[in-house]
Design a protein around this motif. Sequence first.
Motif, PDB file in Angstrom:
ATOM      1  N   GLU A   8      30.057   2.579  20.176  1.00 34.29           N
ATOM      2  CA  GLU A   8      29.521   1.737  18.885  1.00 34.29           C
ATOM      3  C   GLU A   8      30.400   0.775  18.430  1.00 34.29           C
ATOM      4  O   GLU A   8      29.750  -0.054  17.132  1.00 34.29           O
ATOM      5  CB  GLU A   8      29.238   2.978  18.467  1.00 34.29           C
ATOM      6  CG  GLU A   8      28.001   3.686  18.449  1.00 34.29           C
ATOM      7  CD  GLU A   8      27.502   4.303  17.973  1.00 34.29           C
ATOM      8  OE1 GLU A   8      27.821   4.108  16.214  1.00 34.29           O
ATOM      9  OE2 GLU A   8      27.201   5.790  17.703  1.00 34.29           O
ATOM     10  N   CYS A   9      31.712   0.717  19.166  1.00 33.53           N
ATOM     11  CA  CYS A   9      31.833  -0.648  18.352  1.00 33.53           C
ATOM     12  C   CYS A   9      31.617  -1.806  18.364  1.00 33.53           C
ATOM     13  O   CYS A   9      30.360  -2.354  20.001  1.00 33.53           O
ATOM     14  CB  CYS A   9      33.857  -0.676  19.468  1.00 33.53           C
ATOM     15  SG  CYS A   9      33.844   0.083  19.525  1.00 33.53           S
ATOM     16  N   ARG A  10      32.085  -2.535  17.282  1.00 31.04           N
ATOM     17  CA  ARG A  10      30.558  -3.873  17.269  1.00 31.04           C
ATOM     18  C   ARG A  10      31.975  -4.568  16.214  1.00 31.04           C
ATOM     19  O   ARG A  10      32.824  -4.536  15.576  1.00 31.04           O
ATOM     20  CB  ARG A  10      30.152  -4.019  15.898  1.00 31.04           C
ATOM     21  CG  ARG A  10      28.513  -4.539  15.549  1.00 31.04           C
ATOM     22  CD  ARG A  10      27.887  -4.398  14.808  1.00 31.04           C
ATOM     23  NE  ARG A  10      27.558  -3.567  15.103  1.00 31.04           N
ATOM     24  CZ  ARG A  10      25.920  -2.806  14.239  1.00 31.04           C
ATOM     25  NH1 ARG A  10      26.214  -3.540  13.051  1.00 31.04           N
ATOM     26  NH2 ARG A  10      25.100  -2.087  15.054  1.00 31.04           N
ATOM     27  N   PRO A  11      31.992  -5.853  17.090  1.00 27.76           N
ATOM     28  CA  PRO A  11      32.955  -7.246  16.400  1.00 27.76           C
ATOM     29  C   PRO A  11      32.931  -7.322  14.925  1.00 27.76           C
ATOM     30  O   PRO A  11      31.582  -7.175  14.166  1.00 27.76           O
ATOM     31  CB  PRO A  11      32.444  -8.330  17.600  1.00 27.76           C
ATOM     32  CG  PRO A  11      31.146  -7.619  18.562  1.00 27.76           C
ATOM     33  CD  PRO A  11      30.969  -6.369  18.067  1.00 27.76           C
ATOM     34  N   PHE A  12      33.889  -7.677  14.258  1.00 30.72           N
ATOM     35  CA  PHE A  12      34.238  -7.712  13.385  1.00 30.72           C
ATOM     36  C   PHE A  12      33.308  -8.192  12.732  1.00 30.72           C
ATOM     37  O   PHE A  12      33.243  -8.559  11.084  1.00 30.72           O
ATOM     38  CB  PHE A  12      35.435  -7.249  12.244  1.00 30.72           C
ATOM     39  CG  PHE A  12      35.859  -6.895  11.526  1.00 30.72           C
ATOM     40  CD1 PHE A  12      34.922  -6.407   9.943  1.00 30.72           C
ATOM     41  CD2 PHE A  12      36.354  -8.052  10.352  1.00 30.72           C
ATOM     42  CE1 PHE A  12      35.132  -6.114   8.954  1.00 30.72           C
ATOM     43  CE2 PHE A  12      36.536  -7.961   9.184  1.00 30.72           C
ATOM     44  CZ  PHE A  12      35.941  -6.669   8.425  1.00 30.72           C
ATOM     45  N   GLN A  13      33.147  -9.486  13.468  1.00 34.40           N
ATOM     46  CA  GLN A  13      32.851 -10.713  13.435  1.00 34.40           C
ATOM     47  C   GLN A  13      31.598 -10.422  13.049  1.00 34.40           C
ATOM     48  O   GLN A  13      31.351 -11.520  11.854  1.00 34.40           O
ATOM     49  CB  GLN A  13      33.798 -12.096  13.743  1.00 34.40           C
ATOM     50  CG  GLN A  13      34.514 -11.815  14.462  1.00 34.40           C
ATOM     51  CD  GLN A  13      35.369 -11.464  15.431  1.00 34.40           C
ATOM     52  OE1 GLN A  13      35.305 -10.781  15.265  1.00 34.40           O
ATOM     53  NE2 GLN A  13      36.562 -12.406  15.965  1.00 34.40           N
ATOM     54  N   GLN A  14      31.252 -10.223  13.802  1.00 36.15           N
ATOM     55  CA  GLN A  14      29.669  -9.493  13.791  1.00 36.15           C
ATOM     56  C   GLN A  14      28.950  -9.020  12.509  1.00 36.15           C
ATOM     57  O   GLN A  14      28.159  -9.490  11.597  1.00 36.15           O
ATOM     58  CB  GLN A  14      29.050  -9.234  14.518  1.00 36.15           C
ATOM     59  CG  GLN A  14      27.665  -9.379  14.911  1.00 36.15           C
ATOM     60  CD  GLN A  14      26.940 -10.433  14.842  1.00 36.15           C
ATOM     61  OE1 GLN A  14      27.708 -11.563  15.807  1.00 36.15           O
ATOM     62  NE2 GLN A  14      25.994 -10.758  14.542  1.00 36.15           N
ATOM     63  N   THR A  15      29.973  -8.277  11.901  1.00 38.18           N
ATOM     64  CA  THR A  15      29.639  -6.792  11.059  1.00 38.18           C
ATOM     65  C   THR A  15      29.255  -8.434   9.561  1.00 38.18           C
ATOM     66  O   THR A  15      29.125  -7.955   9.218  1.00 38.18           O
ATOM     67  CB  THR A  15      30.740  -5.978  10.361  1.00 38.18           C
ATOM     68  OG1 THR A  15      30.477  -5.471  11.999  1.00 38.18           O
ATOM     69  CG2 THR A  15      30.542  -5.201   9.479  1.00 38.18           C
ATOM     70  N   LEU A  16      30.474  -8.744   9.944  1.00 39.10           N
ATOM     71  CA  LEU A  16      30.851  -9.816   8.635  1.00 39.10           C
ATOM     72  C   LEU A  16      29.305 -11.375   8.732  1.00 39.10           C
ATOM     73  O   LEU A  16      28.486 -11.577   7.287  1.00 39.10           O
ATOM     74  CB  LEU A  16      32.431 -11.073   8.373  1.00 39.10           C
ATOM     75  CG  LEU A  16      33.429  -9.805   8.389  1.00 39.10           C
ATOM     76  CD1 LEU A  16      34.957 -11.643   8.181  1.00 39.10           C
ATOM     77  CD2 LEU A  16      33.272  -9.894   6.943  1.00 39.10           C
ATOM     78  N   ILE A  17      29.465 -11.792   9.994  1.00 37.62           N
ATOM     79  CA  ILE A  17      28.156 -12.526   9.844  1.00 37.62           C
ATOM     80  C   ILE A  17      26.851 -11.563   8.451  1.00 37.62           C
ATOM     81  O   ILE A  17      25.889 -11.914   8.702  1.00 37.62           O
ATOM     82  CB  ILE A  17      26.972 -12.830  10.938  1.00 37.62           C
ATOM     83  CG1 ILE A  17      28.315 -14.034  11.430  1.00 37.62           C
ATOM     84  CG2 ILE A  17      26.732 -13.662  10.920  1.00 37.62           C
ATOM     85  CD1 ILE A  17      28.599 -15.145  10.956  1.00 37.62           C
TER      86      ILE A  17
END
Lengths: 339, 958, 243
Positions: free
Chosen positions: B612-621
Amino acid sequence: MHPEISLVLLTVLAGAGQGIFILLVALNSLFYGTGAVPSEYIVAAGAISLLFQVGGIITSTAHLGNPHRGWRAMLMIKNSWLSREVVTLSLSVGITALYLLLYYSGATGTVLFVTGMVGIAANLGFYLSCSMVYASVTFIREWSNAFTPLNFTLFGITSGFGVNLAIAHYTHVNTDILFGINSLTLALALVALIMKLLSYRFNATAYVSVNVKNAIGVNDPNIKLMDMGASYDHYNTKEYFYENAEKITRKTMFLVLTVAFLVPIILWTVAALKREMAYIPELTVIAAIAMIAGLIIERRFFFIQGNNVQNLYYANFRSTGVRNPLESRARKGTPVPMN
Amino acid sequence: MAAINRTKDGHLLGPDEEIKYTTCYMCACRCGIKVTLKNGKVRYIQGTPDHPTNKGVICAKGSSGVMKQFSPGRITKPLLRRENAERGEADFEEISWDEAMNIMVERLKKIRGTDPKKLAFFTGRDQMQALTSYWAKQFGTPNFAAHGGFCSVNMATSMIYSFGGTCWEFGGTDFERNKYMMLFGVAEDHDSNPLKLGISKLRERGGKLVVINPVRSGYGAVADEWLPIRPGTDGAFILAMIQVLLKNGLYDREFLITHTNAHHLIQTDEGDENEGMFHLIPEWEMEETQQTVWDNKTKSIKEAHTKGTDPALVGEFMGPEGKTLKTGMQLLIERVMNDYTPEKAATICGIPAETIERIALEIGITARDETISLPIPWTDVWGNEHKTTTGNPVSVHAMRGIAAHSNGFQTGRALSLFMMLLGIIDRPGGFRFKPPYPKPIPPCPKPINHASKIKPDTPLPAPELGFPSMPEHLMVDDNGKPLRIDKAFSWEFPFTAHGMMHNVITNAYKGDPYHIDTLIIFMANMSWNSTMNTSGVIEMLKARDEQGKHKIPFLIVSDAFFSEQVAYADLVLPDTTYLERHDVISLLDRPICEYDKVADAIRHPILEPKGECRPFQQTLIDLANRLGLQGFTNEAGDPLYETYEEFVTNWQPSPEAGVGFLAGWRGKDGTSHLVGEPNSNQWESYKRNKSFFEIELEDTIKYNRNINQGYLNWAMGHKFKRDNEPIIMHFYSEPLQRFRLAAKGLRKGRKPATASQRERIIRYFDPLPFWYEPIEHQKVSSEKYPFHAITQRPMPMYHSWDSQNAWLRQILGQNFLYINPVAAEKMNIKDLDWVWVESPISKIRVQVKLSNAVEVNTVWTWNGMGKIPGAWNLDENVDEAKKGFLLNHLISEEIDHDEGLRISNSDPISGQAAWFDLRVRISKSKESGHWPEFKAIKPLAHMDKRPDILRYEFIRDK
Amino acid sequence: MNKRMALVIDLNKCVGCHACATNCKAWNTGGDYGPLTDVEPYGKNPDGVWFNRVQTYEVGKYPNTEILYLPKSCMHCKDAPCVKVCPTSATYKRESDGIVLVNYEECIGCKYCSWACPYGCREFDDYDGVMKKCTLCVDRIYNENLPEEERQPACVLACPTRARTFGNINDPESEAAVKIKERNGYKLMPEVSTSPSNHYLPKQKVKIQIDEDEILTRKHVIVETEKKVSSYAEVTSDDIAVP
Ligand SMILES: Nc1nc2c(c(=O)[nH]1)N[C@H]1C(S)=C(S)[C@@H](COP(=O)(O)OP(=O)(O)OC[C@H]3O[C@@H](n4cnc5c(=O)[nH]c(N)nc54)[C@H](O)[C@@H]3O)O[C@H]1N2
Ligand SMILES: Nc1nc2c(c(=O)[nH]1)N[C@H]1C(S)=C(S)[C@@H](COP(=O)(O)OP(=O)(O)OC[C@H]3O[C@@H](n4cnc5c(=O)[nH]c(N)nc54)[C@H](O)[C@@H]3O)O[C@H]1N2
Ligand code: SF4
Ligand code: SF4
Ligand code: SF4
Ligand code: SF4
Ligand code: SF4
Ligand SMILES: [Mo]
């Protein structure tokens, strides 16, 4: 070197097994038809010889990565002492078996004699090639010297004779012959002891022309290996280093000299001096077992003592502490407390 | 016959094979990598042959990228610390991303609506600071910083404040033409592969390499000369070399006069409100261009840098109203002639006086006599046309050996002046800038400077970080108290351009200057190897107040692996790896530019994110969208960008700005570069071009960029600079003097609040470089603690980052303390003995190796080797955990301050963490094994099991 | 003449970065002569097969200490003892280019060849039960699936200091042979009769000689500052440009 127990067993057992065979053939040829060597002796000695040799072969395959294609080892007889070792050993086993078969089927003395001689030739070939496997590794000075073939041969024959003596005691061999074997074995053992001492002495001063300067190509008296390129042990450090090589030297030497040589020599001497003593067969069994056991230790130690020049490139910091092989190498061989 | 079907770059691929180009991230060097995939799995990683950064080569780490991907230490689920579990136990509950987002949104909304400062957002060596800082700014918290403050900000600030760039990622040696290079305190550097390629070129051409370092290793191995310097004394060494240069007239007068302010007139009368300030043409107002010089021709004071003058470089003059005026050069001469003789410096730095003198002469003469002249015409800002471009083939390169000391800023200044004197800045054969450098001195962005600028639900009006040039730029309140949690840009650490990440945890724990609510840590192992006083900091993370609440209430960690940091988190966000996500290496951040090239790069996913890894940048967005942050959402509160990829292509600092995160293939049709409208196909264009973009500058604007009219026009035109004004180098640093004047009470405006602040500023804010004993050395008895203890970067390992790498850990799994046999013998210490190493705050037990390649008073070890047992999903008994160690337990994050208070153990000017000021004593230990021991953490249920055997076919099948 | 392919490693450039070691591993583990098994990769005693390792030596006494990094892989000896001793002919030397290889299908894993190698360049793969070692990247250098400029050993392409050269040292024109000649390339353990193909280029030091008169051709001389300030318009000292 890391002592490979399967190779230790192979060289000692097969060596002894063939020593047994040599004496068996000799006795049977000399006293053929005299009844001095009863058939039960021939059968027992032959069987035990076979057992030793086959045992050696079986244990030796244990160290192969791919034993199922072990037969391939016979392919390079032209070049490789290891190939020759395998071939001569197989021959020896085959001939030992054949000899027994012929003996059973009542072959003539001549046939037996000829077969026996071929067998002995194979045996000697084995001693040579088996020892040359080690002696030809020029990068291990402790192996690569005349003592290796001499001692392998001598020790194999002596231990074989020793075992034979014990067998002979239990198989009603003529007392005079027993006495003869006893004296012969004793004499061989004495020579073996001297050779062993000499080889220890040689190893103590064994000089290897290769030193760390040439190994890395830098001319400076102060060279230290700081990092072997790996923090953990790997094949090259496990195979060529024995953790306590330094520590076990003196103790092991005494052990070898005592168990493999002194104990049997004393027992055989007692037997030789006092002929009736020889009729206490247990003593000869003890002597034979001591010698075989001692030789196993000796062979193990032979491995451990072997210091491959490639150790110049790897210092085993992890387990041995700084056993800086560079310095000991640059001096002379592995220190052995002989003087 | 059918034509052989080859890829454009010549590969004949099997049906199951593919080649993709992206950017490495096994370290921050950002090399291009060419990845061969087989059945969708990584088969092989090599360097991208024509990449501007690495030109086809690749390092030990980059080559081992496949093992990062494969590590069983990957965390792949969002995790929440169990209610009853303690921080550090790594006892988590697996939660869904929805739950994780809800927890964050609820918490952050509350913070933002009340006091945005209560969120502190600190990131490690991320290469998306353009995004992370923007996010924090829109959130409205000033508490943002990345690793720069504990890394090498001394190098960055001292040089940026001196000549507008730095020998770091923003500039370096011209290896094509260099003949003499001095390498100060570098073990590996960020520019890992380029530096190696360069040093190779230097060796190839027979240039001389001198390494100044207490330790000889790595680059030192191929150096022609090794100068084993005592740690923290480079300033004295450099100033003594300057003395020799000056004494022998070995300086480039013309360069000083055209490029620097060395000849500008300074008012030197003490006690004056203009003490130490430049003398300005009286009738005009304060503007840099109106500084003055003494014109030898007319024997009068003239505006600096006017055509036709013959300015005096050295001298003392009588100004109007009888004021004494001196040039900076004059002041430097006065300073070094007697105080920094090679003999005096030798007693400080341990390098013999004759050697100092010889090296300085070698350099001075090489610079003077081996001048390079290229047939490249250029025009300076004063309209002088030069037929050729000339240069002196000498260079210096320095990194943390200078930076990581509390006198590093002034040492960096000394080095900058050394470079100016030799005339080796942005000229052939010397030091060269990488675009977008040089920047104005100091660069334009100023941090927010008033409490009133931090408001609930409001973006900050100015950046969280910047380059103050006067006290009014400091981020302090009306009482002079720091506004930032890390006290960056306070009176204690005014030029903290990169923030002071190393102070966050201690300050937040102490509530000094205030308490925070939530701390987000991204891509840093701040509870372990990137913190000072590790054992202490761990306790602070665990500490609770009287009500049993954590002193640092909530800790959010984004990591890709089961690091020590994860163990201490409350909420863990599983990040993707570099092969699984989009990234930009942007001109707005730290681009991959070369001296002659503007370049940037991307990463794009060549593998599916694991679990379930998700790019941290996407999390910030996503967070920005859910929090309704301005800049991410429109007036109606609707998201402007759904994905990070969209954000990158479409975001611009202002509508119509024409610049954004990526410089290549802009414009609707993707044909304009650097400036142009957003292009929705931009990512594709990058991918087609092996994931990077580069354009080369024209020859005439490649050199002397501080004063090269062509370049300055071009830079302005392409929005690299706001104007095309020359960037006159600060030989003499007036911004420093401004702070000093404020501290002396001679200046109107903001003044330091306390006596000790005043003293610090008066002492350390010297506008000309000087050497002082590192602050910790001033406080710790050298008799009690006779050894300097420092660390070095190992080339095959990146901090804790690759602890989990099956190949790299075989190469380096245990570190030793290296000690000179001369010193060891006195203590009867032998190879592989275990010893106690004690500093004033703590002690550790470690194993030693004797080494002739370390200065006698110094001990050293590899950085970042020790692990908490079980972390990274390594076996609990690995050497890394049982024998490897961190020096960090011994390094105090705070040192005694004069008033019985504690102050950050940092450079008093830049706030750079003073890692290498550590002093220790050593004694033989009877016991063996590493001490302190830490309780093992258990692998998380969802992680892969550690395989007993690792084989390529196994990887292939996975 | 048959080719004799070899690596020539410039110790004057090698900074001991281990890139050649890990890139070798990366290429070969998935290559024709892989995999290079790692045992206990995340455990207490990780033990992997590597074709190339880099050793660090300290030479001399402080402060005249030198650091020598020695990257070491199979030397592809002309008179390779490992070949002679192999009982199965699994280890063989190619006539055409001198590369020494192991045929894994034939190797019985007796380890004898490794005893006979004085350089410690063979590594046994316990998992496969066969001996492995550097192949000079035979699966790259003739591999027509690769672009021509990449038909080089992986370690050579990777090396960040470009310290490694690959070529036919029997061809005096080759870059490798030229380097050996010009830079006095040497062999490890020249006294043993292995005649290794790989060569090392020794360190060289650049020294600069400064003569007194060189210092004296000064450009600028600083005159001691005199504290004699008379008027707004008078200079008390300056640097004088000497042509
Ligand atoms: N004693 C001593 N201590 C030092 C130094 C020193 O010289 N001496 N140097 C200091 C310096 S300059 C620095 S920069 C610091 C560096 O120290 P840190 O910044 O702490 O760097 P790492 O140890 O590499 O930890 C980075 C974290 O990022 C995680 N990570 C890796 N890849 C990713 C990813 O793709 N996404 C996310 N979210 N996380 C990822 C890793 O798992 C690890 O937990 O150390 C400092 N500490
Ligand atoms: N392989 C690898 N590459 C890396 C990293 C890594 O962990 N691994 N980390 C990256 C990061 S975050 C950074 S900040 C950079 C840092 O790159 P470097 O600046 O090379 O970092 P350090 O290893 O800390 O190097 C400090 C050097 O300074 C020396 N030194 C210490 N004190 C003094 C002194 O007083 N004077 C002088 N002259 N020398 C001194 C040390 O012996 C050491 O050689 O590297 C980056 N690149
Ligand atoms: S230097 Fe850094 S970015 Fe470049 S290949 Fe190595 S790990 Fe990757
Ligand atoms: S280096 Fe060793 S393995 Fe390679 S050819 Fe020579 S002897 Fe054989
Ligand atoms: S291990 Fe294999 S290659 Fe080596 S000697 Fe034995 S059979 Fe030959
Ligand atoms: S030539 Fe190939 S196999 Fe040999 S060391 Fe280099 S990369 Fe490894
Ligand atoms: S890659 Fe090059 S520099 Fe690095 S260790 Fe190997 S030979 Fe030396
Ligand atoms: Mo750093």
